[in-house]
Write a protein that holds these residues in place. Structure first.
Motif, PDB file in Angstrom:
ATOM      1  N   TYR A  75     -23.640  -2.529 -12.926  1.00  0.00           N
ATOM      2  CA  TYR A  75     -22.199  -2.468 -12.647  1.00  0.00           C
ATOM      3  C   TYR A  75     -21.854  -3.027 -11.279  1.00  0.00           C
ATOM      4  CZ  TYR A  75     -21.260   0.119 -16.868  1.00  0.00           C
ATOM      5  OH  TYR A  75     -21.128   0.483 -18.163  1.00  0.00           O
ATOM      6  N   ALA A  90       0.836  -1.198   0.000  1.00  0.00           N
ATOM      7  CA  ALA A  90       0.000   0.000   0.000  1.00  0.00           C
ATOM      8  C   ALA A  90       0.873   1.251   0.000  1.00  0.00           C
ATOM      9  CB  ALA A  90      -0.914  -0.003   1.231  1.00  0.00           C
ATOM     10  N   TYR A 144     -19.033  -5.808  -9.864  1.00  0.00           N
ATOM     11  CA  TYR A 144     -18.065  -5.516  -8.814  1.00  0.00           C
ATOM     12  C   TYR A 144     -18.200  -6.531  -7.688  1.00  0.00           C
ATOM     13  CZ  TYR A 144     -17.139  -0.877 -10.744  1.00  0.00           C
ATOM     14  OH  TYR A 144     -16.772   0.148 -11.547  1.00  0.00           O
ATOM     15  N   ASN A 148     -19.051   6.705 -19.802  1.00  0.00           N
ATOM     16  CA  ASN A 148     -17.859   6.401 -20.590  1.00  0.00           C
ATOM     17  C   ASN A 148     -17.716   7.188 -21.875  1.00  0.00           C
ATOM     18  OD1 ASN A 148     -15.800   4.802 -19.614  1.00  0.00           O
ATOM     19  ND2 ASN A 148     -17.078   2.975 -19.656  1.00  0.00           N
ATOM     20  N   ILE A 195     -20.291   9.612  -2.011  1.00  0.00           N
ATOM     21  CA  ILE A 195     -18.827   9.485  -1.965  1.00  0.00           C
ATOM     22  C   ILE A 195     -18.190  10.582  -2.803  1.00  0.00           C
ATOM     23  CG2 ILE A 195     -16.903   8.070  -2.761  1.00  0.00           C
ATOM     24  CD1 ILE A 195     -18.436   5.634  -1.945  1.00  0.00           C
ATOM     25  N   GLY A 237      -4.494  13.276 -13.671  1.00  0.00           N
ATOM     26  CA  GLY A 237      -4.838  11.874 -13.442  1.00  0.00           C
ATOM     27  C   GLY A 237      -5.823  11.655 -12.319  1.00  0.00           C
ATOM     28  N   PRO A 280     -13.949   8.749   1.824  1.00  0.00           N
ATOM     29  CA  PRO A 280     -14.402   8.968   0.449  1.00  0.00           C
ATOM     30  C   PRO A 280     -13.704   8.109  -0.580  1.00  0.00           C
ATOM     31  CG  PRO A 280     -12.903  10.689   1.066  1.00  0.00           C
ATOM     32  CD  PRO A 280     -13.059   9.834   2.288  1.00  0.00           C
ATOM     33  N   VAL A 281     -13.562   6.834  -0.277  1.00  0.00           N
ATOM     34  CA  VAL A 281     -12.948   5.946  -1.271  1.00  0.00           C
ATOM     35  C   VAL A 281     -14.011   4.974  -1.750  1.00  0.00           C
ATOM     36  CG1 VAL A 281     -11.216   4.177  -1.654  1.00  0.00           C
ATOM     37  CG2 VAL A 281     -10.703   6.097  -0.172  1.00  0.00           C
ATOM     38  N   PRO A 282     -14.256   4.901  -3.055  1.00  0.00           N
ATOM     39  CA  PRO A 282     -15.279   3.979  -3.554  1.00  0.00           C
ATOM     40  C   PRO A 282     -14.862   2.533  -3.329  1.00  0.00           C
ATOM     41  CG  PRO A 282     -14.061   4.947  -5.373  1.00  0.00           C
ATOM     42  CD  PRO A 282     -13.617   5.662  -4.134  1.00  0.00           C
ATOM     43  N   GLY A 283     -15.739   1.773  -2.749  1.00  0.00           N
ATOM     44  CA  GLY A 283     -15.421   0.362  -2.539  1.00  0.00           C
ATOM     45  C   GLY A 283     -15.085   0.024  -1.108  1.00  0.00           C
ATOM     46  N   VAL A 316      -7.476   4.728 -13.929  1.00  0.00           N
ATOM     47  CA  VAL A 316      -7.320   5.923 -13.123  1.00  0.00           C
ATOM     48  C   VAL A 316      -7.575   5.620 -11.654  1.00  0.00           C
ATOM     49  CG1 VAL A 316      -7.966   7.499 -14.932  1.00  0.00           C
ATOM     50  CG2 VAL A 316      -9.720   6.467 -13.551  1.00  0.00           C
ATOM     51  N   ILE A 317      -8.132   4.442 -11.382  1.00  0.00           N
ATOM     52  CA  ILE A 317      -8.566   4.136 -10.022  1.00  0.00           C
ATOM     53  C   ILE A 317      -7.417   3.636  -9.156  1.00  0.00           C
ATOM     54  CG2 ILE A 317     -10.341   2.908  -8.710  1.00  0.00           C
ATOM     55  CD1 ILE A 317     -11.614   4.729 -10.546  1.00  0.00           C
ATOM     56  N   TYR A 370       2.905   6.156  -6.956  1.00  0.00           N
ATOM     57  CA  TYR A 370       1.946   6.926  -7.746  1.00  0.00           C
ATOM     58  C   TYR A 370       2.254   8.408  -7.683  1.00  0.00           C
ATOM     59  CZ  TYR A 370      -2.415   8.703  -9.556  1.00  0.00           C
ATOM     60  OH  TYR A 370      -3.344   9.369 -10.312  1.00  0.00           O
ATOM     61  N   TYR A 419      -5.156   5.098  -7.962  1.00  0.00           N
ATOM     62  CA  TYR A 419      -4.916   6.076  -6.920  1.00  0.00           C
ATOM     63  C   TYR A 419      -5.513   5.617  -5.592  1.00  0.00           C
ATOM     64  CZ  TYR A 419      -5.747  10.473  -4.451  1.00  0.00           C
ATOM     65  OH  TYR A 419      -5.826  11.458  -3.518  1.00  0.00           O
ATOM     66  N   HIS A 420      -6.642   4.902  -5.644  1.00  0.00           N
ATOM     67  CA  HIS A 420      -7.331   4.482  -4.427  1.00  0.00           C
ATOM     68  C   HIS A 420      -6.773   3.204  -3.829  1.00  0.00           C
ATOM     69  CE1 HIS A 420     -10.321   7.540  -4.962  1.00  0.00           C
ATOM     70  NE2 HIS A 420     -10.609   7.129  -6.151  1.00  0.00           N
ATOM     71  N   LEU A 421      -5.877   2.548  -4.562  1.00  0.00           N
ATOM     72  CA  LEU A 421      -5.377   1.244  -4.117  1.00  0.00           C
ATOM     73  C   LEU A 421      -4.838   1.222  -2.687  1.00  0.00           C
ATOM     74  CD1 LEU A 421      -4.918  -1.688  -5.043  1.00  0.00           C
ATOM     75  CD2 LEU A 421      -2.652  -1.007  -5.794  1.00  0.00           C
ATOM     76  N   PRO A 422      -3.937   2.151  -2.315  1.00  0.00           N
ATOM     77  CA  PRO A 422      -3.391   2.102  -0.945  1.00  0.00           C
ATOM     78  C   PRO A 422      -4.477   2.141   0.121  1.00  0.00           C
ATOM     79  CG  PRO A 422      -2.377   3.889  -2.185  1.00  0.00           C
ATOM     80  CD  PRO A 422      -3.347   3.244  -3.093  1.00  0.00           C
ATOM     81  N   ASN A 433     -26.962  -2.024  -9.183  1.00  0.00           N
ATOM     82  CA  ASN A 433     -27.300  -1.894 -10.590  1.00  0.00           C
ATOM     83  C   ASN A 433     -26.393  -2.838 -11.373  1.00  0.00           C
ATOM     84  OD1 ASN A 433     -24.746  -0.553 -10.864  1.00  0.00           O
ATOM     85  ND2 ASN A 433     -25.759   1.249 -10.024  1.00  0.00           N
ATOM     86  N   SER A 465       2.697   1.665  -3.386  1.00  0.00           N
ATOM     87  CA  SER A 465       1.837   2.129  -4.477  1.00  0.00           C
ATOM     88  C   SER A 465       1.455   3.584  -4.268  1.00  0.00           C
ATOM     89  CB  SER A 465       0.595   1.250  -4.601  1.00  0.00           C
ATOM     90  OG  SER A 465      -0.156   1.288  -3.426  1.00  0.00           O
ATOM     91  N   VAL A 518     -13.573  -1.081 -16.496  1.00  0.00           N
ATOM     92  CA  VAL A 518     -14.717  -0.262 -16.888  1.00  0.00           C
ATOM     93  C   VAL A 518     -14.329   1.189 -17.111  1.00  0.00           C
ATOM     94  CG1 VAL A 518     -16.905   0.676 -16.060  1.00  0.00           C
ATOM     95  CG2 VAL A 518     -16.408  -1.724 -15.768  1.00  0.00           C
ATOM     96  N   LEU A 519     -13.531   1.750 -16.185  1.00  0.00           N
ATOM     97  CA  LEU A 519     -13.267   3.182 -16.240  1.00  0.00           C
ATOM     98  C   LEU A 519     -11.859   3.537 -16.689  1.00  0.00           C
ATOM     99  CD1 LEU A 519     -14.984   4.130 -12.879  1.00  0.00           C
ATOM    100  CD2 LEU A 519     -15.790   4.760 -15.130  1.00  0.00           C
TER     101      LEU A 519
END
Lengths: 121, 169
Positions: free
Chosen positions: B78, A16, B82, A40, A83, A94, B34-37, B131-132, A23, B134-137, B76, A19, B127-128
């Motif tokens: 999507y 974590a 997930y 999209n 969110i 980015g 505020p992190v999706p998921g 760019v996501i 990044y 960024y949220h990994l950590p 929905n 990354s 899907v997107l």
């Protein structure tokens, strides 16, 4: 808790950390353009440097986006989890703010390297 | 024989209903990150308890049905993908880690939570676009925290339930 559990936790946390800094180091530069995508498909582009308010219509309702002082924020959204609204304002190349239920994505593109390329042309 | 399979059906029905309700209750609790998921993964308590008390195949069945059920009820198009991908990844890795015998129930739960998030990120990237990352950590750390919590609860429940013969099919 076994010893292997601790090792695994440490490894995950290291990944974590790596990354996160990887990044930041590799990608983070202030962007120039704000690209708004609905389902999209690109809807519009805006300059990050120009203050403006944008209303986007999606299947769930209206999202309100604001560009101010070089930062972009999602002010209001019709989604249940909010969110996207709670997300910090973004300004790095980015970075994105996504309203998944409404399929709306704000993405910042173009950084210093992008600017140099376009000026060179 | 008939008595045994009726009991099995009833037990599975109850477990799936429980996992389903856990997922619903979880959706009512707002997480101020505020992190999706990011989520607690309460439904995983049922999966991991089933994994340790009954078996791998049964836990997999419950996980799959739960993912499909919650996806179609609360989500929905999507979010179904997930949820399903996350559940499959999560279950797969939990079984592998448990079989290795090198990790405790908490460790298995942690890898379950983390791989669930990674599964979801993979779908998000497809899907997107990528760019996501960024949220990994944040998702990894969140997965560790929630996995630990779920694992500890799961261990507690398993130790208490061992007294009841109902779970021995």
């Amino acid at each position: 808790m076994k010893k292997n559990d601790i090792i695994m936790i440490v490894v995950i946390l290291l990944i974590a950390l790596a990354s996160y800094f990887g990044y930041r180091f590799l990608y983070q530069e202030t962007g120039t353009l704000v690209v708004i995508t609905v389902d999209n498909k690109e809807l519009s582009r805006h300059l990050l440097s120009k203050d403006t308010s944008i209303e986007i219509s999606g299947i769930y309702g209206m999202n309100y986006i604001e560009i101010k002082d070089g930062y972009v924020k999602m002010n209001r959204a019709p989604c249940k989890d909010q969110i996207c609204v709670n997300h910090k304002s973004i300004h790095y190349n980015g970075e994105t703010i996504v309203c998944l239920p409404n399929k709306i994505m704000i993405k910042i593109i173009g950084g210093d390297t992008w600017k140099l390329d376009t000026i060179a042309e | 024989m008939k008595k045994k399979s009726t009991k099995k059906i009833a037990l599975f029905g109850m477990l799936i209903a429980l996992a389903f309700i856990f997922s619903y209750v979880e959706s009512l609790i707002p997480i101020p990150i505020p992190v999706p998921g990011i989520k607690l993964g309460l439904g995983n308590i049922v999966v991991i308890v089933t994994l340790y008390m009954i078996g791998g195949k049964e836990a997999g069945a419950i996980s799959l049905v739960r993912a499909i059920l919650t996806g179609f009820t609360f989500g929905n198009l999507y979010s179904i993908w997930y949820g399903l991908t996350g559940a499959v990844f999560s279950y797969g890795l939990m079984v592998i880690f448990k079989k290795s015998g090198k990790f405790s129930i908490v460790g298995v739960s942690i890898i379950g939570g983390v791989s669930h998030n990674i599964g979801q990120i993979i779908v998000a990237v497809l899907v997107l676009g990528n760019v996501i990352f960024y949220h990994l950590p944040f998702l990894l750390i969140g997965g560790v925290v929630s996995g630990t919590l779920i694992g500890l609860l799961g261990a507690l429940i398993v130790s208490k339930l061992k007294k009841f013969k109902i779970f021995y099919l």
